[in-house]
Design a protein around this motif. Sequence first.
Motif, PDB file in Angstrom:
ATOM      1  N   ASP A 340       0.858  -1.324  -0.079  1.00 18.71           N
ATOM      2  CA  ASP A 340       0.159  -0.020   0.165  1.00 18.71           C
ATOM      3  C   ASP A 340       0.875   1.342  -0.074  1.00 18.71           C
ATOM      4  O   ASP A 340       1.993   1.230   0.617  1.00 18.71           O
ATOM      5  N   ILE A 341       0.344   2.269  -0.765  1.00 19.46           N
ATOM      6  CA  ILE A 341       0.929   3.616  -0.810  1.00 19.46           C
ATOM      7  C   ILE A 341       0.110   4.429   0.275  1.00 19.46           C
ATOM      8  O   ILE A 341      -0.855   4.457   0.136  1.00 19.46           O
ATOM      9  N   MET A 342       0.933   5.099   1.209  1.00 17.57           N
ATOM     10  CA  MET A 342       0.247   6.149   2.373  1.00 17.57           C
ATOM     11  C   MET A 342       0.975   7.329   2.356  1.00 17.57           C
ATOM     12  O   MET A 342       1.959   7.306   2.028  1.00 17.57           O
ATOM     13  N   SER A 343      -0.022   8.279   2.637  1.00 17.58           N
ATOM     14  CA  SER A 343       0.306   9.509   2.616  1.00 17.58           C
ATOM     15  C   SER A 343      -0.168  10.320   3.806  1.00 17.58           C
ATOM     16  O   SER A 343      -1.380  10.062   4.311  1.00 17.58           O
ATOM     17  N   TRP A 344       0.459  11.695   4.217  1.00 18.91           N
ATOM     18  CA  TRP A 344      -0.201  12.376   5.033  1.00 18.91           C
ATOM     19  C   TRP A 344       0.542  13.732   5.032  1.00 18.91           C
ATOM     20  O   TRP A 344       1.462  13.966   4.700  1.00 18.91           O
ATOM     21  N   GLY A 345      -0.104  14.802   5.859  1.00 23.72           N
ATOM     22  CA  GLY A 345       0.725  16.162   5.851  1.00 23.72           C
ATOM     23  C   GLY A 345      -0.096  17.129   5.274  1.00 23.72           C
ATOM     24  O   GLY A 345      -1.226  17.283   5.037  1.00 23.72           O
ATOM     25  N   TRP A 346       0.575  17.826   4.559  1.00 24.49           N
ATOM     26  CA  TRP A 346       0.057  19.043   3.648  1.00 24.49           C
ATOM     27  C   TRP A 346      -0.599  18.620   2.729  1.00 24.49           C
ATOM     28  O   TRP A 346       0.147  17.864   1.750  1.00 24.49           O
ATOM     29  N   VAL A 366      -3.600   5.598  -0.499  1.00 21.96           N
ATOM     30  CA  VAL A 366      -3.658   6.192  -1.633  1.00 21.96           C
ATOM     31  C   VAL A 366      -4.192   5.299  -2.558  1.00 21.96           C
ATOM     32  O   VAL A 366      -3.343   4.020  -2.903  1.00 21.96           O
ATOM     33  N   ARG A 367      -5.282   5.475  -3.390  1.00 28.05           N
ATOM     34  CA  ARG A 367      -5.942   4.531  -4.282  1.00 28.05           C
ATOM     35  C   ARG A 367      -5.366   4.694  -5.583  1.00 28.05           C
ATOM     36  O   ARG A 367      -5.322   5.656  -6.354  1.00 28.05           O
ATOM     37  N   ILE A 368      -4.768   3.415  -6.189  1.00 29.44           N
ATOM     38  CA  ILE A 368      -4.268   3.749  -7.623  1.00 29.44           C
ATOM     39  C   ILE A 368      -5.157   3.113  -8.543  1.00 29.44           C
ATOM     40  O   ILE A 368      -5.115   1.547  -8.175  1.00 29.44           O
ATOM     41  N   CYS A 369      -5.689   3.796  -9.358  1.00 35.22           N
ATOM     42  CA  CYS A 369      -6.718   3.063 -10.364  1.00 35.22           C
ATOM     43  C   CYS A 369      -6.013   2.037 -11.069  1.00 35.22           C
ATOM     44  O   CYS A 369      -4.801   2.502 -11.740  1.00 35.22           O
TER      45      CYS A 369
END
Length: 394
Positions: A340-346, A366-369
């Motif tokens: 899984d790709i995960m993100s956070w912050g600004w 993050v959902r990758i179509c």
Amino acid sequence: MEEEEERQNLPGEEHSGRGGGGAWSWGAGSEGQLATGRLDDEPVPQFLPSLSSVLPISQIACGGAHAIALTSNGSVMTWGRGKSGQLGHGDSENQLQPKVVELLKDTVIRSVAAGWNHSGFVSDIGCLYTCGDGSYGQLGHGDYETQSLPLKVLYFNSKHVAQVTFGMRHSLVLLEAGPPGELVYSFGSARHGQLGVAVEKGFRSYNLPQVVNGFGEDHITVICANGDQSAALSGEGHLYTWGRGFGGTSNIPVPQLLTSHLAFSQVALGWNHALLLTYTGEVFMLVGARHGKFSGSEFKNLESVGAVPHMHDITALYGLKATMIAAGAEHSVLVSECGDIMSWGWGEHGQLGLGGTCDQATPQIVRICNRPSNSSISFRVYCGSGFTFTVGAT
């Protein structure tokens, strides 16, 4: 909505490409840095045929508003903002799509770096080439001139450069071999101590490489820079940081060792925070007082650190295991052990890839179509100041 679906939902087989699993981008795109061919911010991942159709991509370096792709055969392409010549095409034009750097077509490149407005390329025989904004001496040519074509840094003619990394207006270089105290060099702006060298009175920048001391007998194997901050990792996993203090604390003018029993394999610097990855896959943060700041209720505080002035605390991200970390100006991205790709912050420009522009205090998937279903595909992530790239590789 229909236009958005047309952009993303390409047939799955078109996503395989010669790059293995395809390439996607999202976030700030007003200067063409997303390689979509448009000048739009994108809040969700956009598939990139222009990158997915080339040879496997071994690295993407992202700067203020431009990016560099390095392929497995050693060729390089650049795109995005070009006003300072940082794209290396001999002009100051923006590029909305990846374009091969013609001057380096006959040179095998093994490492690339992107600063705010400058770029660097390391060849397979250890030569360093730089271009772009040189107004702070960050190109290392002994002057303060702008270069629109890659120019060899003559200082390293008798040395073998292994890695290069750039901050906003400074540069770090790591040599392939040599005494422990002569492996890391820096040049460019010294205003916040980011060069890690003793600055003579009246000097605010250096236009020639300077040796960075302070690592003792540690053999440095990884260097990292972003904003006005710098970091290095030794082969034993020891972390050193220097430069502008996180959260408004004092600048650190020379490398300081983080006191920790942990061994780190990766470090990623933002402008006000840092991500750390251990050899066992644990992710930690050194945070400042802005978008990277988390409360104890959101993350488990695993360890207090030594008296490093600009370190606020270290926190773990839900105990997840990760394989890669990346940081932009004030956002963070990781790839988890399960892919899984995960993100956070600004999130103002959509750089989190979550479909909106809100900041996020905790990691979100993050959902990758149409992501490849092949279980052998692994993702790598790269961050610019306000944008993000991911590449799937077999």
